[in-house]
Enzyme design. Structure first.
Site, PDB file in Angstrom:
ATOM      1  N   GLU A  60       0.807  -1.227   0.000  1.00  0.00           N
ATOM      2  CA  GLU A  60       0.000   0.000   0.000  1.00  0.00           C
ATOM      3  C   GLU A  60       0.840   1.276   0.000  1.00  0.00           C
ATOM      4  O   GLU A  60       0.546   2.200  -0.780  1.00  0.00           O
ATOM      5  CB  GLU A  60      -0.977  -0.007   1.183  1.00  0.00           C
ATOM      6  CG  GLU A  60      -2.156  -0.953   1.040  1.00  0.00           C
ATOM      7  CD  GLU A  60      -1.834  -2.387   1.435  1.00  0.00           C
ATOM      8  OE1 GLU A  60      -0.684  -2.659   1.814  1.00  0.00           O
ATOM      9  OE2 GLU A  60      -2.734  -3.241   1.346  1.00  0.00           O
ATOM     10  N   HIS A 129     -10.656  -5.444   9.676  1.00  0.00           N
ATOM     11  CA  HIS A 129     -11.273  -5.257   8.358  1.00  0.00           C
ATOM     12  C   HIS A 129     -12.692  -4.697   8.485  1.00  0.00           C
ATOM     13  O   HIS A 129     -13.519  -4.890   7.613  1.00  0.00           O
ATOM     14  CB  HIS A 129     -11.317  -6.589   7.587  1.00  0.00           C
ATOM     15  CG  HIS A 129      -9.975  -7.116   7.213  1.00  0.00           C
ATOM     16  ND1 HIS A 129      -9.127  -7.710   8.117  1.00  0.00           N
ATOM     17  CD2 HIS A 129      -9.296  -7.104   6.018  1.00  0.00           C
ATOM     18  CE1 HIS A 129      -8.004  -8.080   7.513  1.00  0.00           C
ATOM     19  NE2 HIS A 129      -8.081  -7.710   6.230  1.00  0.00           N
TER      20      HIS A 129
END
Lengths: 331, 334
Positions: A60, A129
């Site tokens: 990322e 998440h």
């Protein structure tokens, strides 16, 4: 009017803007062949090719850094961050670089970048998440933050975000990807900083963001059956915030509940409630209430997870308290 | 000889005690040292012993009742009483004043009545003198000239919201603050001849309005009667709808008695001489009122005053002096 899912609405917005503007491209994990875990990007790589729909390694900070650099040098990248929780990995690229470059270069550089990511619990995705971390980026000057509450909103806000010359973070709710809503075939944009009054009311204002707009609307229906007239407002973007629109409603109804799925402490609800207290104080007949997610890591246990987020029944119960003049937090 | 049993003070800051249980019934024999009752204070429950031998003639407070320190709650007699009695401080809960603090609910009387459990005290929201109200309720009250304290005085529970403003508006208007002190009244009657002659003589010399003459005469009379240093007179001429103020109008010549500002008024002169009213008086006002009417050939004078504003001797001297000046106006100039 035709009805499409939020997923399809985002897909349409991306495709339309990529056709319109050749400088746009998508970059992220599993964006090309997989079309993201939520299948939002299905079909885009076929139309635009792998040069404009770029799969990256699981890195990322790397692809966010590439996107910021590309934006500074004339491209309009659309970064796909698979889960909002991963935003912690790209904080420097987003908050120190993208958010500040225009300011620190004296206006000579701009970062026209869209960071697409998601939020929302109750999907049994556990603590890493399931977070709703939009307050983190809303805190940083230089970033705009959009929170679509339906397929219609998602398309209009995405198209505005892509045309915006400054970095924009869009948080889509994971649970809403399959929710359908009427979306016109013809092109439309939704301006930033203009709240949407979904339901007019006179007794209490329910301000909701993202999926909490639906929660507020359901609460308003419950309340309507009890002769309590609730106004439901969606700010659409929390930066910029349509403060005047929210204040106008607060002054009208004199009672407000702010509902957002971020953790309640130091969150979006606190910011909005505080502005209303400061600027509509003499019109308030009750304290402005905040309803956010519980200040706990999102539990994996479904039974526990479901009680960490605001529900229509919970909002309605708090609305009744405010309506009855019950003392809130007396002492 | 009967002995009173009082609620004892068991703590420095105690002002009442809750009677948890009586250990004796009316008519029972008691000896010094016997436990008479249990009392609960803010700190503990204590047993209180009898201080005299004898018999319970009366129990004057019931179990579960809160008795003020010093209150007689039982009587011990030397001989066995013929009609031992049992009563309560609070006869019936409904009998208490509506505004009074909520009293403990009284359960059915009798020795085996269950002990009432003390209810949790409602939070007294007014202990610090503040009224709890929403910002909107305060703003509406302010805009409409209403006082939220009136709601509190009516016992409407706090906090107040915008909807309570309707209650406040619907409330009967606050009674205007009348001076309800006892009033007294004196009357006098005097011929108009002297004053009429004086007035026509005066008018030839200088144009002096009649209210100036009234004020001057009244001030001189009041000063002589009360030894006041400053005398402010208000002359009301209701038929003309005029009120004039005079500060010390008797000091200096009549033609120079200039109307003063609205000061603390010592005396109100009500000039009804141009009306057909021949007498009468109002209720007490903020200052003594001297009403002047014409009744045939006479002036009819009425002095009305609240007893807290003047004493009878002053009032007599004032009215008599004023009547004398009307009768023989030249005396005023001496």
């Amino acid at each position: 009017m035709r009805e499409i899912t939020l997923s399809q609405a985002v897909n349409e917005a991306l495709a339309e803007e990529m056709r319109r503007d050749p400088t746009t491209f998508i970059i992220g994990e599993d964006v090309a062949e997989a079309g993201t875990p939520f299948k939002v990007l299905s079909g885009l790589v076929e139309e635009f090719g792998t040069a404009r729909v770029v799969d990256t390694p699981i890195a990322e900070p790397g692809f966010m850094g590439i996107a910021v650099g590309a934006a500074m040098t004339g491209a309009r990248p659309i970064v796909d961050l698979m889960f909002g929780d991963f935003i912690f990995l790209i904080m420097d690229q987003l908050c120190n670089q993208a958010a500040k470059t225009h300011y620190m270069s004296g206006g000579r550089l701009s970062v026209p970048l869209v960071l697409r990511t998601n939020m929302g619990a109750t999907r049994r995705s556990a603590a890493q998440h399931s977070q709703s971390l939009h307050a983190l980026v809303a805190h940083i000057p230089g970033l705009k933050v959009a929170m679509p509450s339906s397929a219609y909103e998602a398309k209009g806000l995405m198209k505005t975000a892509i045309r915006e010359n400054n970095p924009v973070v869009i948080f889509e709710d994971k649970l809403m990807y399959n929710d359908k809503a009427p979306v016109p075939e013809e092109e439309y944009l939704i301006p930033f900083g203009v709240a949407n009054v979904l339901r007019e009311g006179t007794d209490i204002t329910l301000i909701g963001t993202s999926s909490m707009v639906q929660v507020c609307q359901k609460a308003a229906e419950i309340l309507a059956a009890e002769n309590i007239s609730a106004e439901v407002i969606d700010p659409r973007t929390i930066v910029p915030l349509d403060e005047e629109g929210l204040l106008k409603s607060a002054r009208k109804t004199s009672r407000v509940i702010v509902v957002d799925e971020g953790h309640q402490s130091y969150g979006v609800t606190a910011e909005i409630a505080s502005r209303i207290n400061e600027k509509a104080f003499y019109y308030l007949d009750a304290p402005v209430l905040r309803m956010g997610a519980m200040d706990v890591p999102i539990p994996f246990s479904p039974a526990l997870e479901d009680i960490t987020v605001p529900t229509p029944e919970g909002v309605a119960a708090n609305a009744r308290k405010l309506m009855s003049g019950e003392m809130i937090h007396a002492a | 000889m009967p002995h009173d049993v009082i609620m004892p003070a068991l703590g420095m800051t105690q002002d009442s005690g809750l009677i948890v249980a009586w250990h004796k019934k009316p008519g029972d024999a008691v000896a010094v040292g016997d436990v008479l009752f249990e009392v609960e204070t803010d700190k503990a429950t204590m047993e209180v012993e009898a201080a005299h031998d004898g018999f319970i003639e009366a129990l004057l407070a019931g179990e579960g009742e809160d008795a003020p320190v010093g209150q007689v709650i039982a009587v011990i007699s030397d001989s066995k009483p013929d009609n031992p009695t049992q009563s309560r401080l609070v006869k019936k809960p409904e009998a208490s004043e509506p505004a009074a603090a909520p009293s403990e609910e009284v359960t059915s009387p009798g020795d085996d009545a269950p002990k009432p459990t003390p209810k949790p005290m409602p939070v007294d929201l007014r202990t610090d003198g503040r009224i709890l109200a929403s910002p909107k309720a305060r703003r509406l009250a302010l805009e409409q000239g209403l006082d939220l304290a009136d709601l509190a005085a009516d016992g409407v529970p706090q906090p107040y919201h915008a909807s309570d403003i309707e209650t406040l508006k619907a409330r009967p208007a606050k009674a205007t603050t009348l001076n309800t002190a006892a009033i007294s009244q004196l009357t006098a009657r005097v011929s108009q001849d002297g004053f009429t002659a004086f007035q026509s003589w005066l008018t030839e010399t200088a144009a002096v309005p009649v209210e100036t003459i009234w004020a001057s005469f009244a001030a001189a009379s009041l000063r002589a009667a009360s030894k006041a240093e400053t005398v402010n007179i208000r002359v009301d001429q209701p038929t003309l709808r005029i009120s004039s103020f005079f500060a010390d109008p008797d000091l200096g010549s009549l033609s120079h008695a200039l109307p003063g500002d609205a000061l603390q008024v010592s005396l109100i002169l009500r000039d009804l001489t141009s009306s057909r009213i021949t007498g009468g008086s109002s209720g007490a006002e903020d200052a003594p009122v001297l009403t002047i009417c014409r009744d045939g050939d006479n002036f009819a004078l009425t002095l009305t005053y609240a007893l807290d504003l003047a004493d009878i001797d002053t009032a007599i001297r004032l009215l008599d002096g004023f009547a004398a000046r009307l009768d023989e106006p030249l005396r005023h100039l001496l």
